[in-house]
Design a protein around this motif. Structure first.
Motif, PDB file in Angstrom:
ATOM      1  N   LYS A  40       8.862 -47.187  33.510  1.00 26.84           N
ATOM      2  CA  LYS A  40       8.803 -47.349  34.962  1.00 26.84           C
ATOM      3  C   LYS A  40       9.667 -46.292  35.667  1.00 26.84           C
ATOM      4  CE  LYS A  40       6.002 -50.802  35.350  1.00 26.84           C
ATOM      5  NZ  LYS A  40       4.662 -50.570  35.962  1.00 26.84           N
ATOM      6  N   ALA A  41      10.847 -46.014  35.094  1.00 24.38           N
ATOM      7  CA  ALA A  41      11.733 -45.020  35.686  1.00 24.38           C
ATOM      8  C   ALA A  41      11.114 -43.629  35.623  1.00 24.38           C
ATOM      9  CB  ALA A  41      13.082 -45.031  34.978  1.00 24.38           C
ATOM     10  N   ALA A  42      10.418 -43.343  34.523  1.00 24.23           N
ATOM     11  CA  ALA A  42       9.756 -42.039  34.397  1.00 24.23           C
ATOM     12  C   ALA A  42       8.670 -41.888  35.445  1.00 24.23           C
ATOM     13  CB  ALA A  42       9.176 -41.889  32.988  1.00 24.23           C
ATOM     14  N   MET A  43       7.910 -42.955  35.653  1.00 20.30           N
ATOM     15  CA  MET A  43       6.846 -42.887  36.662  1.00 20.30           C
ATOM     16  C   MET A  43       7.428 -42.758  38.065  1.00 20.30           C
ATOM     17  SD  MET A  43       3.847 -45.431  35.229  1.00 20.30           S
ATOM     18  CE  MET A  43       4.807 -46.636  34.335  1.00 20.30           C
ATOM     19  N   LYS A  44       8.554 -43.428  38.299  1.00 23.10           N
ATOM     20  CA  LYS A  44       9.222 -43.307  39.599  1.00 23.10           C
ATOM     21  C   LYS A  44       9.718 -41.883  39.818  1.00 23.10           C
ATOM     22  CE  LYS A  44      12.734 -45.561  42.444  1.00 23.10           C
ATOM     23  NZ  LYS A  44      13.789 -46.617  42.480  1.00 23.10           N
ATOM     24  N   ALA A  45      10.064 -41.198  38.695  1.00 23.21           N
ATOM     25  CA  ALA A  45      10.551 -39.820  38.773  1.00 23.21           C
ATOM     26  C   ALA A  45       9.419 -38.809  38.873  1.00 23.21           C
ATOM     27  CB  ALA A  45      11.425 -39.507  37.561  1.00 23.21           C
ATOM     28  N   GLY A  46       8.169 -39.307  38.832  1.00 20.13           N
ATOM     29  CA  GLY A  46       7.040 -38.405  39.053  1.00 20.13           C
ATOM     30  C   GLY A  46       6.125 -38.174  37.875  1.00 20.13           C
ATOM     31  N   VAL A  47       6.413 -38.816  36.713  1.00 18.97           N
ATOM     32  CA  VAL A  47       5.519 -38.684  35.569  1.00 18.97           C
ATOM     33  C   VAL A  47       4.484 -39.802  35.656  1.00 18.97           C
ATOM     34  CG1 VAL A  47       5.351 -38.541  33.063  1.00 18.97           C
ATOM     35  CG2 VAL A  47       7.460 -37.825  34.217  1.00 18.97           C
ATOM     36  N   SER A  48       3.211 -39.459  35.706  1.00 12.94           N
ATOM     37  CA  SER A  48       2.184 -40.487  35.918  1.00 12.94           C
ATOM     38  C   SER A  48       1.973 -41.315  34.661  1.00 12.94           C
ATOM     39  CB  SER A  48       0.859 -39.840  36.331  1.00 12.94           C
ATOM     40  OG  SER A  48       0.258 -39.185  35.224  1.00 12.94           O
ATOM     41  N   GLY A  49       1.525 -42.552  34.870  1.00 12.17           N
ATOM     42  CA  GLY A  49       1.216 -43.420  33.745  1.00 12.17           C
ATOM     43  C   GLY A  49       0.142 -42.849  32.833  1.00 12.17           C
ATOM     44  N   PRO A  50      -0.980 -42.349  33.381  1.00 12.66           N
ATOM     45  CA  PRO A  50      -1.994 -41.736  32.509  1.00 12.66           C
ATOM     46  C   PRO A  50      -1.442 -40.559  31.696  1.00 12.66           C
ATOM     47  CG  PRO A  50      -2.946 -42.230  34.647  1.00 12.66           C
ATOM     48  CD  PRO A  50      -1.478 -42.497  34.765  1.00 12.66           C
ATOM     49  N   ALA A  51      -0.524 -39.781  32.295  1.00  5.25           N
ATOM     50  CA  ALA A  51       0.051 -38.637  31.570  1.00  5.25           C
ATOM     51  C   ALA A  51       0.928 -39.123  30.415  1.00  5.25           C
ATOM     52  CB  ALA A  51       0.865 -37.766  32.518  1.00  5.25           C
ATOM     53  N   LEU A  52       1.705 -40.182  30.644  1.00  4.64           N
ATOM     54  CA  LEU A  52       2.517 -40.745  29.557  1.00  4.64           C
ATOM     55  C   LEU A  52       1.631 -41.227  28.419  1.00  4.64           C
ATOM     56  CD1 LEU A  52       5.176 -42.815  31.555  1.00  4.64           C
ATOM     57  CD2 LEU A  52       5.604 -40.747  30.213  1.00  4.64           C
ATOM     58  N   MET A  53       0.543 -41.908  28.766  1.00  2.00           N
ATOM     59  CA  MET A  53      -0.351 -42.431  27.732  1.00  2.00           C
ATOM     60  C   MET A  53      -1.071 -41.302  27.004  1.00  2.00           C
ATOM     61  SD  MET A  53      -3.142 -45.520  28.100  1.00  2.00           S
ATOM     62  CE  MET A  53      -1.839 -46.722  28.394  1.00  2.00           C
ATOM     63  N   GLU A  54      -1.471 -40.277  27.735  1.00  2.00           N
ATOM     64  CA  GLU A  54      -2.107 -39.119  27.107  1.00  2.00           C
ATOM     65  C   GLU A  54      -1.162 -38.466  26.101  1.00  2.00           C
ATOM     66  OE1 GLU A  54      -4.861 -36.168  26.154  1.00  2.00           O
ATOM     67  OE2 GLU A  54      -5.194 -37.965  27.358  1.00  2.00           O
ATOM     68  N   ALA A  55       0.106 -38.309  26.507  1.00  2.00           N
ATOM     69  CA  ALA A  55       1.077 -37.690  25.606  1.00  2.00           C
ATOM     70  C   ALA A  55       1.335 -38.558  24.390  1.00  2.00           C
ATOM     71  CB  ALA A  55       2.379 -37.432  26.353  1.00  2.00           C
ATOM     72  N   ALA A  56       1.359 -39.870  24.580  1.00  2.00           N
ATOM     73  CA  ALA A  56       1.615 -40.778  23.463  1.00  2.00           C
ATOM     74  C   ALA A  56       0.478 -40.743  22.453  1.00  2.00           C
ATOM     75  CB  ALA A  56       1.823 -42.195  23.984  1.00  2.00           C
ATOM     76  N   GLY A  57      -0.746 -40.872  22.943  1.00  2.00           N
ATOM     77  CA  GLY A  57      -1.889 -40.845  22.025  1.00  2.00           C
ATOM     78  C   GLY A  57      -2.034 -39.510  21.323  1.00  2.00           C
ATOM     79  N   ALA A  58      -1.791 -38.420  22.066  1.00  2.00           N
ATOM     80  CA  ALA A  58      -1.861 -37.090  21.449  1.00  2.00           C
ATOM     81  C   ALA A  58      -0.813 -36.950  20.357  1.00  2.00           C
ATOM     82  CB  ALA A  58      -1.664 -36.012  22.514  1.00  2.00           C
ATOM     83  N   ALA A  59       0.382 -37.514  20.578  1.00  2.00           N
ATOM     84  CA  ALA A  59       1.434 -37.444  19.563  1.00  2.00           C
ATOM     85  C   ALA A  59       1.034 -38.199  18.300  1.00  2.00           C
ATOM     86  CB  ALA A  59       2.738 -38.013  20.129  1.00  2.00           C
ATOM     87  N   VAL A  60       0.355 -39.319  18.474  1.00  3.30           N
ATOM     88  CA  VAL A  60      -0.131 -40.062  17.302  1.00  3.30           C
ATOM     89  C   VAL A  60      -1.130 -39.212  16.524  1.00  3.30           C
ATOM     90  CG1 VAL A  60      -1.443 -42.086  16.549  1.00  3.30           C
ATOM     91  CG2 VAL A  60       0.285 -42.318  18.359  1.00  3.30           C
ATOM     92  N   ALA A  61      -2.075 -38.624  17.232  1.00  4.20           N
ATOM     93  CA  ALA A  61      -3.077 -37.789  16.560  1.00  4.20           C
ATOM     94  C   ALA A  61      -2.425 -36.617  15.838  1.00  4.20           C
ATOM     95  CB  ALA A  61      -4.105 -37.290  17.578  1.00  4.20           C
ATOM     96  N   GLN A  62      -1.467 -35.972  16.488  1.00  6.58           N
ATOM     97  CA  GLN A  62      -0.782 -34.833  15.863  1.00  6.58           C
ATOM     98  C   GLN A  62      -0.027 -35.255  14.608  1.00  6.58           C
ATOM     99  OE1 GLN A  62       1.587 -33.448  19.132  1.00  6.58           O
ATOM    100  NE2 GLN A  62      -0.204 -32.776  20.303  1.00  6.58           N
ATOM    101  N   ALA A  63       0.603 -36.421  14.646  1.00  8.01           N
ATOM    102  CA  ALA A  63       1.332 -36.902  13.473  1.00  8.01           C
ATOM    103  C   ALA A  63       0.385 -37.221  12.330  1.00  8.01           C
ATOM    104  CB  ALA A  63       2.148 -38.142  13.849  1.00  8.01           C
ATOM    105  N   VAL A  64      -0.770 -37.759  12.655  1.00  5.73           N
ATOM    106  CA  VAL A  64      -1.782 -38.062  11.627  1.00  5.73           C
ATOM    107  C   VAL A  64      -2.299 -36.777  11.003  1.00  5.73           C
ATOM    108  CG1 VAL A  64      -4.144 -38.907  11.316  1.00  5.73           C
ATOM    109  CG2 VAL A  64      -2.458 -40.309  12.547  1.00  5.73           C
ATOM    110  N   ILE A  65      -2.623 -35.791  11.830  1.00  2.84           N
ATOM    111  CA  ILE A  65      -3.149 -34.519  11.323  1.00  2.84           C
ATOM    112  C   ILE A  65      -2.119 -33.808  10.454  1.00  2.84           C
ATOM    113  CG2 ILE A  65      -3.857 -32.197  12.056  1.00  2.84           C
ATOM    114  CD1 ILE A  65      -5.202 -33.601  14.508  1.00  2.84           C
ATOM    115  N   ALA A  66      -0.831 -33.935  10.820  1.00  4.19           N
ATOM    116  CA  ALA A  66       0.220 -33.287  10.041  1.00  4.19           C
ATOM    117  C   ALA A  66       0.419 -33.943   8.680  1.00  4.19           C
ATOM    118  CB  ALA A  66       1.536 -33.329  10.822  1.00  4.19           C
ATOM    119  N   ARG A  67       0.058 -35.220   8.548  1.00  7.95           N
ATOM    120  CA  ARG A  67       0.349 -35.949   7.308  1.00  7.95           C
ATOM    121  C   ARG A  67      -0.853 -36.067   6.393  1.00  7.95           C
ATOM    122  NH1 ARG A  67       4.559 -40.223   6.149  1.00  7.95           N
ATOM    123  NH2 ARG A  67       3.841 -41.262   4.248  1.00  7.95           N
ATOM    124  N   TRP A  68      -2.044 -36.232   6.959  1.00  6.77           N
ATOM    125  CA  TRP A  68      -3.222 -36.488   6.141  1.00  6.77           C
ATOM    126  C   TRP A  68      -4.289 -35.412   6.354  1.00  6.77           C
ATOM    127  CZ3 TRP A  68      -1.008 -40.925   8.623  1.00  6.77           C
ATOM    128  CH2 TRP A  68      -0.475 -41.884   7.737  1.00  6.77           C
TER     129      TRP A  68
END
Length: 491
Positions: A21-49
């Motif tokens: 909530k504090a990040a969104m109040k500081a100007g980071v949008s909720g969709p952007a946070l979720m995009e970054a989170a899901g992308a990080a999961v995909a990157q971690a999967v690609i790096a391992r398997w």
């Protein structure tokens, strides 16, 4: 806690929600946070398997939204992706609904059938805030996943795991890899959570570190960055009395425990270490110890004449003491003064019938180092391991080191540290006596109690890790010079 320690902060699920909530109040949008989170999961999967068919299990909330993003990124990278959703797509809301609309392929209903033909499963059903057991088709799917033997990448935590306590709420499918966001949660370190999470990757998703200034976390993963600023390295202009004088009270029969504590205390850097030995056992202590002084205890068992030496600034009592009226009297005697005490083992258990007398007696600086059995004799058993340790510290007014594979160090003011570097070979007799001595050795040199306890626990684990398989307790003090050299080199 120094703000530099915030890199090692552990956030409860409610604190993580506040960070979002504090990040969104500081100007980071909720969709952007979720995009970054899901992308990080995909990157971690690609790096391992290597690429393989992957099934992504999505829940009805933000964790499921992260799953939709991860699925999209993996599909774009050429992976065969199958996605299942718990609930109807049109029931999704907010950021999760936004990212679900960006998924252009089939959305299947949640079912154990999603596991068929999969070479990897991404568990994005429920995140760290879940505090109830899974039920229905979600429980059936997770149970099937747990028994499938398939590799699992969990988003935030494996579904069904309580991120605040590490408790398993029903069936939990163990992950090979868990990708969490911004900071770890206590459940990543507390058992059984630590065993269920596998390797934990903390992804930066754009939440500013500055949000921690308002959250002010009090729980941390043990790391030298927390206490190295207070570590008592030897100074060129110091002499032995400036490095403290520790007293270790020895038992009459189990003489090895106090000798281990005294040796560890000396290796940790205390300027002087004395063992107070019962008269009948004095020859055993005196013949086994060289650089450590041995002082006989009077027939009455009183420590008064020894404690009259004002240069003694920390006392260790409990290792090998025995559960007896003598141990009780000695514990009350050492607690009467203002000098620091480290109480372990029998010096804690001896108060099992009247813990309030014990708590009332703790007037000066004190560290308690019980294992679970000793802890349960005098402290309430409600709550998570972290909650129990914090409650014990508040009740007693002491720094409490609740020992185990996931040792918790708790202070009366609400600070806590969870240790994560202890290897399984520490589960052998005498290692707790060594830890008590190490803690006292740091306190003797002026290190604040909470910092000293956290440092001793981490160094204890590091010494055991470097030694490896075959460790016995008396190996630990001899490993300390190597550990300390490495610590100083990297500080």
């Amino acid at each position: 806690m120094d703000k530099a320690a915030y890199a090692h902060a552990l956030l409860t699920p409610s604190q993580m929600y506040a960070a979002d909530k504090a990040a969104m109040k500081a100007g980071v949008s909720g969709p952007a946070l979720m995009e970054a989170a899901g992308a990080a999961v995909a990157q971690a999967v690609i790096a391992r398997w290597s690429p393989r068919p992957v099934s992504v299990l999505c829940g009805p909330g933000n964790n499921g939204g992260d799953g939709f993003v991860a699925a999209r990124h993996l599909q774009n990278a050429g992976w065969p992706v199958r996605l299942g959703l718990l609930g109807a797509p049109d029931a999704l809301s907010g950021d999760a609904a936004h990212h679900a609309r960006l998924w252009a392929s089939v959305v299947e209903p949640m079912s154990p059938a999603l596991l068929e033909g999969a070479g990897l499963v991404i568990d994005a059903l429920f995140g760290a805030g879940l505090s109830r057991p899974l039920d229905g088709v979600a429980a059936d799917t997770v149970s099937a996943l747990a028994g499938s033997g398939l590799p699992v990448c969990a988003v935030d935590v494996p579904s069904g795991l309580d991120g605040g306590s590490g408790a398993a709420r029903g069936s939990v499918a163990s992950a090979c890899l868990t990708v969490t966001f911004f900071r770890k949660k206590p459940g990543h370190l507390l058992l059984p959570g630590r065993q269920k999470c596998g390797d934990v990757v903390v992804a930066d998703i754009g939440i500013p570190d500055a949000v921690l200034n308002t959250i002010e976390p009090l729980v941390f993963e043990n790391n030298p960055a927390l206490w190295l600023h207070a570590f008592p390295w030897p100074r060129v202009d110091a002499h032995k009395y400036q490095r403290g004088h520790a007293l270790v009270v020895g038992g009459r029969i189990m003489t090895g425990a106090a000798r281990l504590a005294a040796t560890a205390c000396a290796r940790m850097g205390a300027g002087l270490v004395t063992v107070a030995a019962p008269l009948l056992s004095w020859p055993i202590y005196a013949s086994a110890l060289t650089s450590i002084m041995v002082h006989p205890i009077r027939e009455s068992g009183s420590l008064g004449d020894i404690l009259a030496d004002a240069r003694i600034n920390v006392v260790v009592l409990g290792p090998g003491a025995g559960i007896s009226e003598l141990t009780r009297r000695q514990a009350l005697q050492v607690l009467q003064g203002e000098r620091a005490t480290v109480l372990d083992a029998d010096a804690i258990s001896v108060f099992g019938n009247d813990p309030q007398v014990f708590f009332d007696a703790i007037q000066g600086p004190c560290v308690l180092t019980p294992h679970d059995g000793e802890f349960s004799r005098i402290f309430p058993g409600e709550g998570s391991r972290l909650e129990r340790a914090l409650n014990a510290a508040r009740l007693s007014g002491a720094v409490v080191v609740l020992k185990g594979a996931d040792t918790v160090i708790a202070a009366p003011d609400g600070r806590a540290v969870i240790n994560s570097n202890a290897p399984p070979q520490l589960a052998t007799g005498g290692t707790g006596d060594v830890l008590a001595g190490m803690t006292a050795g740091l306190i003797a040199q002026g290190m604040p109690l909470f910092d000293a306890a956290a440092a001793a626990v981490w160094l204890h684990g590091e010494a055991a890790r470097l030694y490896g398989i075959g460790l016995i307790s008396e190996d630990l003090p001899g490993m300390l010079p190597r550990v300390l050299r490495r610590l100083r080199h990297h500080s």
